[in-house]
Design a protein around this motif. Structure first.
Motif: not given
Lengths: 273, 124
Positions: B44, B48, B70, B76, B79
């Motif tokens: 990530c 991402m 995350l 972050g 997602p």
């Protein structure tokens, strides 16, 4: 199953439920009648059909028709319909009722997922006392499941957002049961949609989805008339999203496929009468 | 044609990753995989993904700790995270949602369930 057996089952279904089985249903009828044959301890589906042919006991005929017509159903099936119900249809109906509770009918409710989905929307919008929700179906086994409110791991994961699962269900072994508050918000009745609907009273919102398209033209037209009569003058009728039914000019299309409102001209008429 | 969207499948079971990858690829995602939370986090940080299918119990770093870290990473929040785990305890599910999961799948699952949940969160 022989073609005679199939024709016999098709005729039973047409006679008792007004439903025309279209296309090649041989495999599918045999699959669905298998469990009924086992339950009745018949050596096979053909033997079961033979048994019914010789002695068409009402309970057995009903079990056979019910199994043949078992419908695929799910929570919040056709999301757009439920979004429209929550965002506009139910709040608008309620505001016009000025204190009187809404009456909602889920006609052909099968195992209850549609009915509980509407009940969840109602719980979002109104106090429990402000709404009466009734689910009816002709199939006693489906209704038993609806009443119990017990669904499998797979059933609760198709269409039901996780937050709603947490809010309205509790785990029971490998299954999930509808919480008692939601179960108490719904009433159930065994009712054949070909019968007389008047004893059920008048409803503000009627859902009768994916029923009409399978009926004979006569049965469909009779059911539409009854739904029309059972619907309040400003009520809303929901049929299947991809269902082409011939609705009278008294209805006009709503905000989602399958949602039909009384059209204003008809409402005026109803008030004058 | 626009770039295909990516779905990162995080699971310590190779078989489970294979099954899930096949399903997300059928839903027109480009599937990528990681076998624990740390490997997923490394992925990530480089790129991402659009969606993450996330197991809970894994060695090195579990799904919950991955999710916590995350959501603090730059980008972050982007997602869509769908937990995919055998954990069915409502209190645990609530914790996952509190940590920022968007949806939650209980194993065993099938293609219909993943499709239904992805629809729920607007991925398809």
């Amino acid at each position: 199953m022989t073609s005679d057996d199939l024709a016999y089952v098709a005729e039973l279904v047409r006679h008792h439920a007004g439903v025309v089985l279209k296309g090649d249903k041989a495999f599918f009828i045999e699959t669905r009648l298998g469990p009924v044959a086992r339950r009745e301890k018949a050596p096979g589906v053909s033997a079961l059909v033979d048994q019914v042919r010789r002695n068409p006991a009402p309970d057995l005929v009903k079990a056979l028709v019910e199994a043949t017509l078992m419908q695929e159903t799910g929570f919040f099936r056709d999301r757009a319909v439920f979004r429209t119900l929550k965002q506009s249809v139910m709040p608008q109906l309620s505001s016009r009722r000025e204190g009187r509770g809404l009456r909602i009918l889920s006609a052909g409710c099968a195992t209850g997922q549609e009915t509980y989905s509407v009940a969840m929307l109602a719980a979002d919008l109104f106090p429990a006392s402000a709404v009466e929700i009734i689910g009816v179906d002709f199939a006693p086994r489906s209704l038993e499941k609806a009443k119990a409110g017990l669904y499998t791991h797979f059933e609760v994961q198709r269409g039901l957002p996780i937050r709603r699962l947490l809010a309205h269900f509790e785990p029971v072994d490998d299954n999930w049961r509808v919480a008692s508050s939601l179960r108490q918000a719904v009433k159930w009745g065994e009712f054949n949609l070909l019968g007389d609907m008047r004893p059920l009273g008048v409803f503000d919102l009627i859902l009768c989805r994916n029923v009409l398209h399978s009926l004979t033209p006569e049965a469909a037209s009779r059911l539409l008339d009854m739904l029309d009569n059972a619907l309040a003058p400003d009520g809303v009728l929901v049929i299947g999203a991809r269902e082409e039914a011939i609705l009278s000019p008294a209805f006009s299309a709503g905000d989602a496929d399958g949602v039909w409102m009384r059209n204003p001209a008809f409402q005026r008429e109803a008030v004058l009468v | 044609m626009s770039e295909p969207r990516t779905c990162l499948v995080v699971d310590d079971s190779r078989v489970m990753r294979k099954v899930a990858l096949r399903i997300v690829e059928q839903l027109n995602f480009e599937g990528v995989e990681a076998c624990d939370g740390l490997e997923a986090l490394t992925y990530c940080r480089a790129a991402m993904p659009d969606a993450i299918l996330l197991d809970w119990g894994m060695p090195v770093m579990d799904g919950l700790e991955f999710l916590r870290q995350l959501r603090k990473e730059p980008g972050g929040q982007k997602p869509v995270v769908v937990f995919c785990t055998a954990e069915t305890n409502p209190a645990k599910i609530r914790t996952a949602l509190d940590f920022g999961a968007n949806e939650y799948i209980m194993k065993p699952f099938d293609g219909d369930i993943i499709a239904s949940k992805f629809e729920e969160v607007g991925l398809i």
